[in-house]
Design an enzyme around this catalytic site. Sequence first.
Site, PDB file in Angstrom:
ATOM      1  N   GLY A 134       0.903  -0.971  -0.438  1.00  0.00           N
ATOM      2  CA  GLY A 134       0.008  -0.096   0.054  1.00  0.00           C
ATOM      3  C   GLY A 134       0.814   1.274   0.326  1.00  0.00           C
ATOM      4  O   GLY A 134       0.197   2.204   0.027  1.00  0.00           O
ATOM      5  N   CYS A 139      11.004  -9.355  10.780  1.00  0.00           N
ATOM      6  CA  CYS A 139      10.086  -9.253   9.895  1.00  0.00           C
ATOM      7  C   CYS A 139      10.396  -9.727   8.494  1.00  0.00           C
ATOM      8  O   CYS A 139       9.721 -10.599   8.194  1.00  0.00           O
ATOM      9  CB  CYS A 139       9.329  -8.072   9.975  1.00  0.00           C
ATOM     10  SG  CYS A 139       8.091  -8.045   9.634  1.00  0.00           S
ATOM     11  N   CYS A 161       7.694  -2.073  12.079  1.00  0.00           N
ATOM     12  CA  CYS A 161       6.934  -2.753  10.253  1.00  0.00           C
ATOM     13  C   CYS A 161       6.242  -3.730  10.599  1.00  0.00           C
ATOM     14  O   CYS A 161       5.378  -4.674  11.393  1.00  0.00           O
ATOM     15  CB  CYS A 161       8.704  -4.063  10.618  1.00  0.00           C
ATOM     16  SG  CYS A 161       7.839  -5.290   9.465  1.00  0.00           S
TER      17      CYS A 161
END
Length: 395
Positions: A10, A100, A200
């Site tokens: 996004g 992550c 994250c």
Amino acid sequence: MKKVVVGLSGGVDSSVSAYLLKEQGYEVIGLFMKNWHDDSVTISDECPWLEDSNDAMIVAEKLGIPFQTVDLSEQYKERIVDYMFNEYERGRTPNPDVLCNREIKFDVFMKIALSLGADYVATGHYCRKGEIEKNGEKIYQLLSGKDNNKDQSYFLCQLTQEQLSKTLFPIGELQKSEVRRIAAEQELVTADKKDSQGLCFIGKVRLPDFLQQKLKPKEGNIVEIKPDSETYQTGIPEFESKIEELKFLSQKYQYQPQDGKVVGKHQGAHYFTKGQRKGLAVGGTPEPLFVIDTDVEDNVIYTGQGKKHPGIYRKGLFINEDEVHWVRKDLSLKPGESLELKARIRYRQPLQEATLYQTEQGMYVVFKTPQASITEGQFVAWYDGEELLGSGVIS
């Protein structure tokens, strides 16, 4: 046509990555990772995942590529959030972004992508991948991004050859300004979107609030250590061996409450990290106070005034053998070997001259000049020029 799954977050970087891959003739699929449900710890609307997934969907529609959302919140909680709580509890400061990438994007997510029949996974990271032949074998290189301000190779310092072999970094050669320009030209909804900040995939988090879910507040003392404290007057001893010298250069200062004076109270040593200045709420000092050490056992925070305080600096660090990681396994050191190169202990820190010394127990990294706030739990990454060779958790 090779099939690529793009991690559409996004944001503008992954949006442009998807566009570029489509232009290059790949069959592109957009996949949004939902990693977090609990809005109670995020700072109001700073990074709501709903808006991000919507933007990702609009971009996929605009580019005419299939799109779906995968819910990885269970794995994220297990592998990232629980790990973070555990590290903070031990008085270490984890780096969720590095984790992550290692645990979620390039492991769980990659496995899902490959199960969809993908040949590659692509992300919007500012870094590049190189390929060389050595003894008839293909070796992949992790190279820094061309945009020096945005280079994100450090966050990928735990990747393996296998993960790199299946990864593409479409924007690694570009500057951020070029990425925004391409997004604007293609009328992508993310063209002017601010870069996401904070944890994250979780967004901006009030770290103490976040940690308080698991780690209960516990009042303790803030102790200030003077720069001329006896702790710093040790001088350099004679060394019997190289290992002894490496140990000396890498050991942290040991403080006792009686070494300084109590200047305030805190709500839990496990909420603080080395080098931290905000959140101490102690006024009236000529120079700002910085955290120079935390003791989670006795719940004491040790501080020093000003950026030049000797408690902030040290020349070396140690990595336990099981936490030494080589992206380039073919270059890994054997016990007794050393290597001069450059290293950094945090994202965006300019590369520093350093020497790696491998021992049976692990690796020492000794810098040419003392480094500020070497922090347990963070990652040190080492480079040869533009290439990131390996990394490790500071112990």
